[in-house]
Design an enzyme around this catalytic site. Structure first.
Site, PDB file in Angstrom:
ATOM      1  N   TYR A 184      55.789  88.603 -95.596  1.00  0.00           N
ATOM      2  CA  TYR A 184      56.980  88.277 -96.381  1.00  0.00           C
ATOM      3  C   TYR A 184      56.978  86.803 -96.767  1.00  0.00           C
ATOM      4  O   TYR A 184      57.984  86.110 -96.680  1.00  0.00           O
ATOM      5  CB  TYR A 184      58.244  88.637 -95.601  1.00  0.00           C
ATOM      6  CG  TYR A 184      59.443  88.908 -96.487  1.00  0.00           C
ATOM      7  CD1 TYR A 184      59.440  89.958 -97.406  1.00  0.00           C
ATOM      8  CD2 TYR A 184      60.582  88.121 -96.395  1.00  0.00           C
ATOM      9  CE1 TYR A 184      60.534  90.222 -98.202  1.00  0.00           C
ATOM     10  CE2 TYR A 184      61.693  88.374 -97.200  1.00  0.00           C
ATOM     11  CZ  TYR A 184      61.659  89.417 -98.102  1.00  0.00           C
ATOM     12  OH  TYR A 184      62.754  89.680 -98.908  1.00  0.00           O
ATOM     13  N   GLN A 203      54.492  85.892-102.094  1.00  0.00           N
ATOM     14  CA  GLN A 203      54.126  87.136-102.770  1.00  0.00           C
ATOM     15  C   GLN A 203      54.786  88.344-102.119  1.00  0.00           C
ATOM     16  O   GLN A 203      55.254  89.258-102.806  1.00  0.00           O
ATOM     17  CB  GLN A 203      52.604  87.309-102.778  1.00  0.00           C
ATOM     18  CG  GLN A 203      51.875  86.409-103.742  1.00  0.00           C
ATOM     19  CD  GLN A 203      52.147  86.745-105.203  1.00  0.00           C
ATOM     20  OE1 GLN A 203      52.640  87.818-105.543  1.00  0.00           O
ATOM     21  NE2 GLN A 203      51.848  85.796-106.081  1.00  0.00           N
ATOM     22  N   HIS A 232      44.531  90.084-103.439  1.00  0.00           N
ATOM     23  CA  HIS A 232      43.329  89.246-103.545  1.00  0.00           C
ATOM     24  C   HIS A 232      42.204  90.022-102.882  1.00  0.00           C
ATOM     25  O   HIS A 232      42.386  90.607-101.810  1.00  0.00           O
ATOM     26  CB  HIS A 232      43.555  87.899-102.862  1.00  0.00           C
ATOM     27  CG  HIS A 232      42.412  86.938-102.976  1.00  0.00           C
ATOM     28  ND1 HIS A 232      41.563  86.900-104.060  1.00  0.00           N
ATOM     29  CD2 HIS A 232      41.967  85.965-102.128  1.00  0.00           C
ATOM     30  CE1 HIS A 232      40.657  85.944-103.889  1.00  0.00           C
ATOM     31  NE2 HIS A 232      40.880  85.381-102.718  1.00  0.00           N
ATOM     32  N   ARG A 281      55.914  90.711 -88.010  1.00  0.00           N
ATOM     33  CA  ARG A 281      55.924  90.383 -86.584  1.00  0.00           C
ATOM     34  C   ARG A 281      57.373  90.375 -86.108  1.00  0.00           C
ATOM     35  O   ARG A 281      58.212  89.678 -86.662  1.00  0.00           O
ATOM     36  CB  ARG A 281      55.263  89.024 -86.365  1.00  0.00           C
ATOM     37  CG  ARG A 281      55.203  88.582 -84.912  1.00  0.00           C
ATOM     38  CD  ARG A 281      54.249  87.413 -84.746  1.00  0.00           C
ATOM     39  NE  ARG A 281      54.623  86.303 -85.618  1.00  0.00           N
ATOM     40  CZ  ARG A 281      55.486  85.348 -85.280  1.00  0.00           C
ATOM     41  NH1 ARG A 281      56.084  85.386 -84.095  1.00  0.00           N
ATOM     42  NH2 ARG A 281      55.760  84.374 -86.107  1.00  0.00           N
ATOM     43  N   ASP A 293      44.686  85.291 -96.248  1.00  0.00           N
ATOM     44  CA  ASP A 293      43.327  85.825 -96.147  1.00  0.00           C
ATOM     45  C   ASP A 293      42.756  85.684 -94.740  1.00  0.00           C
ATOM     46  O   ASP A 293      42.106  86.600 -94.223  1.00  0.00           O
ATOM     47  CB  ASP A 293      42.394  85.094 -97.123  1.00  0.00           C
ATOM     48  CG  ASP A 293      42.705  85.410 -98.573  1.00  0.00           C
ATOM     49  OD1 ASP A 293      43.170  86.530 -98.858  1.00  0.00           O
ATOM     50  OD2 ASP A 293      42.476  84.537 -99.428  1.00  0.00           O
ATOM     51  N   GLU A 294      42.975  84.519 -94.115  1.00  0.00           N
ATOM     52  CA  GLU A 294      42.308  84.218 -92.860  1.00  0.00           C
ATOM     53  C   GLU A 294      42.809  85.033 -91.675  1.00  0.00           C
ATOM     54  O   GLU A 294      42.160  85.073 -90.625  1.00  0.00           O
ATOM     55  CB  GLU A 294      42.408  82.725 -92.530  1.00  0.00           C
ATOM     56  CG  GLU A 294      43.819  82.195 -92.336  1.00  0.00           C
ATOM     57  CD  GLU A 294      44.442  81.680 -93.619  1.00  0.00           C
ATOM     58  OE1 GLU A 294      45.364  80.840 -93.515  1.00  0.00           O
ATOM     59  OE2 GLU A 294      44.030  82.114 -94.709  1.00  0.00           O
ATOM     60  N   ILE A 295      43.975  85.695 -91.803  1.00  0.00           N
ATOM     61  CA  ILE A 295      44.458  86.517 -90.686  1.00  0.00           C
ATOM     62  C   ILE A 295      44.440  88.013 -91.005  1.00  0.00           C
ATOM     63  O   ILE A 295      44.778  88.830 -90.152  1.00  0.00           O
ATOM     64  CB  ILE A 295      45.875  86.094 -90.244  1.00  0.00           C
ATOM     65  CG1 ILE A 295      46.894  86.349 -91.358  1.00  0.00           C
ATOM     66  CG2 ILE A 295      45.896  84.643 -89.802  1.00  0.00           C
ATOM     67  CD1 ILE A 295      48.333  86.140 -90.909  1.00  0.00           C
ATOM     68  N   GLU A 329      40.033  78.020-108.206  1.00  0.00           N
ATOM     69  CA  GLU A 329      40.744  77.169-107.249  1.00  0.00           C
ATOM     70  C   GLU A 329      39.919  75.942-106.871  1.00  0.00           C
ATOM     71  O   GLU A 329      40.422  74.811-106.846  1.00  0.00           O
ATOM     72  CB  GLU A 329      41.069  77.978-105.994  1.00  0.00           C
ATOM     73  CG  GLU A 329      42.091  79.082-106.195  1.00  0.00           C
ATOM     74  CD  GLU A 329      42.167  80.027-105.014  1.00  0.00           C
ATOM     75  OE1 GLU A 329      43.093  80.859-104.984  1.00  0.00           O
ATOM     76  OE2 GLU A 329      41.298  79.964-104.127  1.00  0.00           O
ATOM     77  N   SER A 348      49.552  62.331-129.733  1.00  0.00           N
ATOM     78  CA  SER A 348      49.270  61.375-130.813  1.00  0.00           C
ATOM     79  C   SER A 348      47.827  61.490-131.298  1.00  0.00           C
ATOM     80  O   SER A 348      46.953  62.003-130.587  1.00  0.00           O
ATOM     81  CB  SER A 348      49.526  59.942-130.324  1.00  0.00           C
ATOM     82  OG  SER A 348      48.549  59.581-129.366  1.00  0.00           O
TER      83      SER A 348
END
Length: 330
Positions: free
Chosen positions: A24, A27, A107, A47, A82-84, A194, A251
């Protein structure tokens, strides 16, 4: 190139199905609320009593533990960092799946690099908004939408594409247009964008410009305005009008100087360096480096974050943003 819009959604593949959104954050909140408002049966897997638990309840969503939500759902939409993802999948999701379920992502990282490997009986799909979750929510409430990507990695039930397309509509992406891609293409291009341009390249260019002016004796505040603050003005012009019309709005001096000098700054060596960065993404070098960094407690990232905060451009910028009312003093 095929873009899918609201009128292209002609099936009812997620009717009477339950979608469990795992996470939560930006996204997770934006997509979950949009799907709920679109009439989808949405529950949250979080959790228990974590930071987001009460917030999701206050937003009117049904909140359960990750295990409970996965058991109840037909579609599990994973929107945690991503890492978890691998750890949560292996310990809380995998054993609670049933054949015919759909695992969905925004992703492709963990699927493309084989960190998460669902069984052959599970659909693997992706809907990826091309914007932050706050804008996903805001544009939906305004009756519009932002564009997105859609991909199917594994179609176990024969209707995985329809499921993903209907989820895209429920989130609001088909109002902006949804482009079909692959997990490989989305992951590699997203990481490259990125690293080489949006987050890495742009900030590196800004810092180099700022330091060049300061080292030449110009006021740091003036250097900040000229190399950092005004970036948003140019990016907004490009976003809304493209390159050629951006040049029309600046300009003639800026146009001539920019067009005649940019290749001296962004020269052929920059492109060669970009190719190296892309190669490291494609062959898994970056994914391995990132996995190792997280295994040992992110010491390099922690150090880099500290160094970033200590840069002169950050200190000058903070003072100016507070003075201009763009940021509150802590």
């Amino acid at each position: 190139m095929k873009l899918y819009y609201d009128d292209d959604v002609k099936t009812n593949a997620i009717e009477n199905k339950t979608v469990a959104v795992i996470g939560y954050g930006s996204q997770g909140r934006g997509q979950a609320l949009n799907m709920k408002d679109s009439g989808v049966n949405v529950i949250l897997g979080l959790r228990e009593n974590g930071n987001s638990w009460n917030k999701a309840k206050e937003d009117g969503l049904i909140v359960k533990t990750v295990e409970e939500a996965v058991k109840e759902a037909d579609i599990i939409h994973i929107l945690i960092p991503d890492e978890i993802q691998k750890k949560v999948y292996d310990t809380q999701i995998k054993e609670n799946l049933e054949p015919g379920n759909t695992i969905s992502f925004s992703h492709g990282y963990n699927i493309h690099f084989n960190l998460i490997k669902p069984a052959d009986s599970i659909n693997i799909t992706m809907i990826a908004p091309k914007g932050p979750g706050s804008m996903v929510r805001q544009t939906y409430l305004e009756g519009f939408g932002i564009p997105g990507l859609l991909a199917v990695e594994q179609d176990a039930t024969g209707d995985a594409f329809d499921i993903a397309l209907e989820m895209s509509k429920a989130v609001g992406l088909t109002k902006g247009g949804v482009l079909e891609t692959t997990f490989k293409e989305e992951t590699e291009t997203d990481l490259f964008g990125e690293q080489a341009v949006l987050c890495g390249g742009l900030t590196g260019l800004i810092v180099s410009g700022f330091e060049t002016l300061v080292e030449a004796g110009y006021k740091p505040e003036l250097a900040y305005f000229e190399t950092c603050h005004e970036v948003k003005l140019i990016v907004d012009l490009i976003y809304n009008k493209g390159f050629s019309n951006m040049w029309n709005d600046v300009s003639n001096t800026a146009e001539f100087g920019g067009l005649t000098r940019r290749n001296r700054i962004i020269d052929e060596y920059v492109k060669e360096n970009m190719k190296e960065v892309l190669s490291e993404i494609q062959d898994g070098t970056f994914a391995g480096e990132f996995a190792q960094e997280n295994m040992v407690g992110t010491p390099k990232l922690t150090s880099l974050r500290r160094m970033e905060k200590e840069q002169e451009i950050e200190k000058v910028g903070k003072r100016l943003r507070i003075a201009c009312g763009l940021e509150k003093e802590e």
